[in-house]
Design a protein around this motif. Structure first.
Motif, PDB file in Angstrom:
ATOM      1  N   LEU A   1       8.247  18.875  15.206  1.00  0.00           N
ATOM      2  CA  LEU A   1       7.072  18.391  15.096  1.00  0.00           C
ATOM      3  C   LEU A   1       6.079  19.426  15.182  1.00  0.00           C
ATOM      4  CD1 LEU A   1       4.932  16.093  14.914  1.00  0.00           C
ATOM      5  CD2 LEU A   1       4.969  15.762  17.636  1.00  0.00           C
ATOM      6  N   ILE A   2       6.390  20.470  16.214  1.00  0.00           N
ATOM      7  CA  ILE A   2       5.404  21.487  16.134  1.00  0.00           C
ATOM      8  C   ILE A   2       5.584  22.318  14.868  1.00  0.00           C
ATOM      9  CG2 ILE A   2       5.305  23.922  17.425  1.00  0.00           C
ATOM     10  CD1 ILE A   2       5.812  22.397  19.927  1.00  0.00           C
ATOM     11  N   ASP A   3       6.815  22.433  14.299  1.00  0.00           N
ATOM     12  CA  ASP A   3       7.142  23.338  13.237  1.00  0.00           C
ATOM     13  C   ASP A   3       6.330  22.812  12.013  1.00  0.00           C
ATOM     14  OD1 ASP A   3       8.535  25.237  14.544  1.00  0.00           O
ATOM     15  OD2 ASP A   3      10.471  24.361  14.015  1.00  0.00           O
ATOM     16  N   TRP A   4       6.408  21.343  11.865  1.00  0.00           N
ATOM     17  CA  TRP A   4       5.886  20.594  10.760  1.00  0.00           C
ATOM     18  C   TRP A   4       4.169  20.703  10.787  1.00  0.00           C
ATOM     19  CZ3 TRP A   4       7.403  19.128   6.598  1.00  0.00           C
ATOM     20  CH2 TRP A   4       8.895  18.423   6.257  1.00  0.00           C
ATOM     21  N   THR A   5       3.824  20.674  11.990  1.00  0.00           N
ATOM     22  CA  THR A   5       2.328  21.000  12.300  1.00  0.00           C
ATOM     23  C   THR A   5       1.703  22.421  11.956  1.00  0.00           C
ATOM     24  OG1 THR A   5       2.397  19.550  14.185  1.00  0.00           O
ATOM     25  CG2 THR A   5       0.472  20.807  13.919  1.00  0.00           C
ATOM     26  N   GLN A   6       2.590  23.393  12.308  1.00  0.00           N
ATOM     27  CA  GLN A   6       2.082  24.768  11.731  1.00  0.00           C
ATOM     28  C   GLN A   6       2.024  24.938  10.315  1.00  0.00           C
ATOM     29  OE1 GLN A   6       5.164  26.780  14.007  1.00  0.00           O
ATOM     30  NE2 GLN A   6       3.697  27.303  16.079  1.00  0.00           N
ATOM     31  N   ASP A   7       3.284  24.340   9.619  1.00  0.00           N
ATOM     32  CA  ASP A   7       3.341  24.060   8.059  1.00  0.00           C
ATOM     33  C   ASP A   7       2.067  23.570   7.443  1.00  0.00           C
ATOM     34  OD1 ASP A   7       5.726  25.799   7.826  1.00  0.00           O
ATOM     35  OD2 ASP A   7       6.136  24.172   6.117  1.00  0.00           O
ATOM     36  N   LEU A   8       1.712  22.689   7.861  1.00  0.00           N
ATOM     37  CA  LEU A   8       0.358  21.611   7.657  1.00  0.00           C
ATOM     38  C   LEU A   8      -0.695  22.444   7.641  1.00  0.00           C
ATOM     39  CD1 LEU A   8       1.964  18.176   8.390  1.00  0.00           C
ATOM     40  CD2 LEU A   8       1.431  18.764   6.293  1.00  0.00           C
ATOM     41  N   VAL A   9      -0.835  22.966   8.783  1.00  0.00           N
ATOM     42  CA  VAL A   9      -2.085  23.776   9.005  1.00  0.00           C
ATOM     43  C   VAL A   9      -2.263  24.733   8.237  1.00  0.00           C
ATOM     44  CG1 VAL A   9      -3.295  25.384  10.789  1.00  0.00           C
ATOM     45  CG2 VAL A   9      -2.262  23.051  11.588  1.00  0.00           C
ATOM     46  N   LYS A  10      -1.001  25.704   7.802  1.00  0.00           N
ATOM     47  CA  LYS A  10      -1.009  26.508   6.773  1.00  0.00           C
ATOM     48  C   LYS A  10      -1.510  26.253   5.499  1.00  0.00           C
ATOM     49  CE  LYS A  10       2.461  29.528   8.807  1.00  0.00           C
ATOM     50  NZ  LYS A  10       3.753  30.130   8.765  1.00  0.00           N
ATOM     51  N   LYS A  11      -0.994  24.983   5.119  1.00  0.00           N
ATOM     52  CA  LYS A  11      -1.467  24.139   3.906  1.00  0.00           C
ATOM     53  C   LYS A  11      -2.961  23.785   3.773  1.00  0.00           C
ATOM     54  CE  LYS A  11       0.314  19.837   1.295  1.00  0.00           C
ATOM     55  NZ  LYS A  11       0.707  20.691  -0.121  1.00  0.00           N
TER      56      LYS A  11
ATOM     57  N   TRP B   1       0.873  -1.268   0.150  1.00  0.00           N
ATOM     58  CA  TRP B   1      -0.107  -0.086   0.207  1.00  0.00           C
ATOM     59  C   TRP B   1       0.846   1.389  -0.099  1.00  0.00           C
ATOM     60  CZ3 TRP B   1      -0.725   4.050   3.429  1.00  0.00           C
ATOM     61  CH2 TRP B   1      -1.619   4.815   3.237  1.00  0.00           C
ATOM     62  N   VAL B   2       1.976   1.330   1.136  1.00  0.00           N
ATOM     63  CA  VAL B   2       2.808   2.366   0.913  1.00  0.00           C
ATOM     64  C   VAL B   2       3.290   2.677  -0.514  1.00  0.00           C
ATOM     65  CG1 VAL B   2       5.131   3.481   1.933  1.00  0.00           C
ATOM     66  CG2 VAL B   2       3.245   2.406   3.454  1.00  0.00           C
ATOM     67  N   GLY B   3       3.792   1.445  -1.161  1.00  0.00           N
ATOM     68  CA  GLY B   3       4.635   1.751  -2.483  1.00  0.00           C
ATOM     69  C   GLY B   3       3.824   2.031  -3.410  1.00  0.00           C
ATOM     70  N   ALA B   4       2.420   1.889  -3.139  1.00  0.00           N
ATOM     71  CA  ALA B   4       1.483   2.238  -4.492  1.00  0.00           C
ATOM     72  C   ALA B   4       1.104   3.769  -4.353  1.00  0.00           C
ATOM     73  CB  ALA B   4       0.359   1.502  -4.359  1.00  0.00           C
ATOM     74  N   GLN B   5       1.281   4.473  -3.097  1.00  0.00           N
ATOM     75  CA  GLN B   5       0.789   5.880  -3.104  1.00  0.00           C
ATOM     76  C   GLN B   5       1.651   6.774  -3.538  1.00  0.00           C
ATOM     77  OE1 GLN B   5      -2.380   5.545  -1.540  1.00  0.00           O
ATOM     78  NE2 GLN B   5      -1.673   3.435  -1.822  1.00  0.00           N
ATOM     79  N   ASN B   6       0.911   7.935  -3.869  1.00  0.00           N
ATOM     80  CA  ASN B   6       1.587   8.979  -4.695  1.00  0.00           C
ATOM     81  C   ASN B   6       1.770  10.287  -3.325  1.00  0.00           C
ATOM     82  OD1 ASN B   6       2.892  10.676  -6.562  1.00  0.00           O
ATOM     83  ND2 ASN B   6       1.040  11.632  -6.993  1.00  0.00           N
ATOM     84  N   PHE B   7       2.945   9.791  -2.593  1.00  0.00           N
ATOM     85  CA  PHE B   7       3.206  10.786  -1.690  1.00  0.00           C
ATOM     86  C   PHE B   7       3.784  12.030  -2.072  1.00  0.00           C
ATOM     87  CE2 PHE B   7       3.098   6.810   0.659  1.00  0.00           C
ATOM     88  CZ  PHE B   7       2.595   7.296   1.797  1.00  0.00           C
ATOM     89  N   GLU B   8       3.283  13.219  -1.567  1.00  0.00           N
ATOM     90  CA  GLU B   8       4.165  14.515  -1.854  1.00  0.00           C
ATOM     91  C   GLU B   8       5.251  14.735  -0.633  1.00  0.00           C
ATOM     92  OE1 GLU B   8       3.224  19.272  -1.702  1.00  0.00           O
ATOM     93  OE2 GLU B   8       1.475  17.748  -1.191  1.00  0.00           O
ATOM     94  N   GLN B   9       6.404  14.807  -1.111  1.00  0.00           N
ATOM     95  CA  GLN B   9       7.526  14.918  -0.314  1.00  0.00           C
ATOM     96  C   GLN B   9       7.813  16.424   0.158  1.00  0.00           C
ATOM     97  OE1 GLN B   9      11.292  13.334  -1.474  1.00  0.00           O
ATOM     98  NE2 GLN B   9      12.393  13.946   0.368  1.00  0.00           N
ATOM     99  N   LEU B  10       7.674  16.930   1.215  1.00  0.00           N
ATOM    100  CA  LEU B  10       7.696  18.082   1.827  1.00  0.00           C
ATOM    101  C   LEU B  10       9.089  18.168   2.712  1.00  0.00           C
ATOM    102  CD1 LEU B  10       4.004  18.394   3.412  1.00  0.00           C
ATOM    103  CD2 LEU B  10       4.880  19.124   1.050  1.00  0.00           C
ATOM    104  N   THR B  11       9.384  19.359   2.840  1.00  0.00           N
ATOM    105  CA  THR B  11      10.766  19.749   3.445  1.00  0.00           C
ATOM    106  C   THR B  11      10.390  21.057   4.200  1.00  0.00           C
ATOM    107  OG1 THR B  11      11.512  20.921   1.610  1.00  0.00           O
ATOM    108  CG2 THR B  11      12.209  18.739   2.083  1.00  0.00           C
ATOM    109  N   ILE B  12      11.022  21.207   5.595  1.00  0.00           N
ATOM    110  CA  ILE B  12      11.164  22.328   6.011  1.00  0.00           C
ATOM    111  C   ILE B  12      12.660  22.466   6.507  1.00  0.00           C
ATOM    112  CG2 ILE B  12       8.776  22.476   6.813  1.00  0.00           C
ATOM    113  CD1 ILE B  12       9.632  21.414   9.720  1.00  0.00           C
ATOM    114  N   GLN B  13      12.869  23.729   7.112  1.00  0.00           N
ATOM    115  CA  GLN B  13      14.218  24.039   7.626  1.00  0.00           C
ATOM    116  C   GLN B  13      13.694  24.104   9.335  1.00  0.00           C
ATOM    117  OE1 GLN B  13      16.745  27.707   7.632  1.00  0.00           O
ATOM    118  NE2 GLN B  13      18.076  26.242   6.202  1.00  0.00           N
ATOM    119  N   SER B  14      14.737  23.196  10.226  1.00  0.00           N
ATOM    120  CA  SER B  14      14.503  23.205  11.417  1.00  0.00           C
ATOM    121  C   SER B  14      14.890  24.474  11.925  1.00  0.00           C
ATOM    122  CB  SER B  14      15.144  22.069  12.275  1.00  0.00           C
ATOM    123  OG  SER B  14      16.702  22.333  12.044  1.00  0.00           O
TER     124      SER B  14
END
Length: 324
Positions: free
Chosen positions: A155-165, A67-80
């Protein structure tokens, strides 16, 4: 007659010198053993990490891997906050939703290993899912392992980015395993934790880095924690920016207002079950505890999948707005 006089001052200084040399050498040894990025041979053939045939079959041959191999994940990056480039994988739900789960992996793992749980959230619950590589793991930068403490801020920074998204109305669930469980708990009491975080699932967590290492030093090397663990902590503070005593999930859950579901195997000898019980008993928010008989470290889902899913589902329905 020859009289030998002991120079106690010199003897004392020699003793102190030898003691300090041993502490310095030992600190660098244990830093390289556990904290420095790289393979950890000391964990190979560790009896405390042995899993049942059923669990091993799921981890290696489970349908979740296809299942994981079949998904079209979007790779995201942030700077810590300290300048590292961090990587993660986002997968939108099949139908639009304001629900998001962030899945955090264990020590020496990587993001996509959490697809074991991601498949459940995506297919059964209809969530957007995000799986980050912790610093020092996978495709994320970093030359050391944070054991959850610097990772809590990531994790908090990822969360803030994803909430913006995804939008300010997003409701976020944290679900972590082992080191990832410690990470979500260490984030739980932070003042800048986004208000969108509504629930936390902590599977096989430890109380603090110091308590975990103290237990492991005694179990694997038959050594007391003091003073070697304290000197290693000081070295880690200098080289990696955190100390073992400060890296405490127990302190964070004592001041959190986010509901937490703890899950732990009753046969866990790598991270003793009593740590999850102590965390549960000291949690300031609404908390629940699920103990799985016969399960070793990280085996709860594999050995009690139906009960695991039922418990998580009921917990989330209590704390997530299912009408949206």
């Amino acid at each position: 007659m020859c009289v030998f006089r002991v120079n106690w001052k010199k003897l004392f200084l020699a003793f102190i010198t030898v003691f300090l040399v041993i502490q310095i050498i030992g600190s660098f040894f244990f830093y390289g053993l556990a904290i420095n990025r790289g393979p950890k041979e000391f964990l190979q053939n560790n009896a405390d990490l042995e899993v049942s045939d059923k669990a091993m079959d799921l981890f290696i041959n489970g349908s979740w891997k296809e299942w994981v191999g079949a998904q079209n994940f979007e790779q995201l990056t942030i700077q810590s906050r300290d300048g590292l480039e961090l990587s993660g994988y986002y997968l939108p739900a099949s139908e639009p939703t304001d629900k998001l789960v962030i899945l955090t992996h264990g020590y020496l793992g990587n993001a996509k290993q959490m697809g074991l749980y991601g498949q459940y959230y995506h297919k059964d619950l209809g969530y957007n899912i995000f799986m980050p590589d912790a610093r020092g793991h996978g495709k994320s930068e970093g030359d050391y392992y944070g054991f959850g403490w610097p990772d809590r801020l990531d994790l908090i920074d990822w969360t803030q980015d994803l909430v913006k998204k995804l939008g300010a109305d997003t409701e976020v669930v944290y679900h972590g395993l082992s080191m990832g469980a410690a990470t979500v708990l260490m984030a739980s009491g932070e003042e800048d934790l986004p208000r969108q975080v509504k629930s936390i699932i902590a599977d096989s967590p430890y109380e603090s880095v110091y308590e975990l290492f103290a237990y492991q030093m005694n179990r694997m090397f038959y050594l007391p924690a003091f003073p070697l663990l304290d000197s290693t902590s000081l070295l880690t503070k200098v080289r990696a920016g955190y100390s073992f005593r400060n890296a405490s999930a127990l302190t964070e859950v004592a001041r959190t207002d986010v509901p937490i579901l703890y899950i732990h195997g009753e046969a866990d000898t790598f991270v003793p079950t009593k740590m999850a019980i102590n965390l549960f008993q000291n949690t300031a928010s609404d908390a629940e505890l699920m103990l799985v008989p016969g399960a070793n470290h990280g085996e709860a889902f594999a050995l009690a999948e139906d009960e695991y899913k039922m418990k998580v589902d009921r917990f989330l329905k209590r704390h997530i707005n299912t009408k949206k």
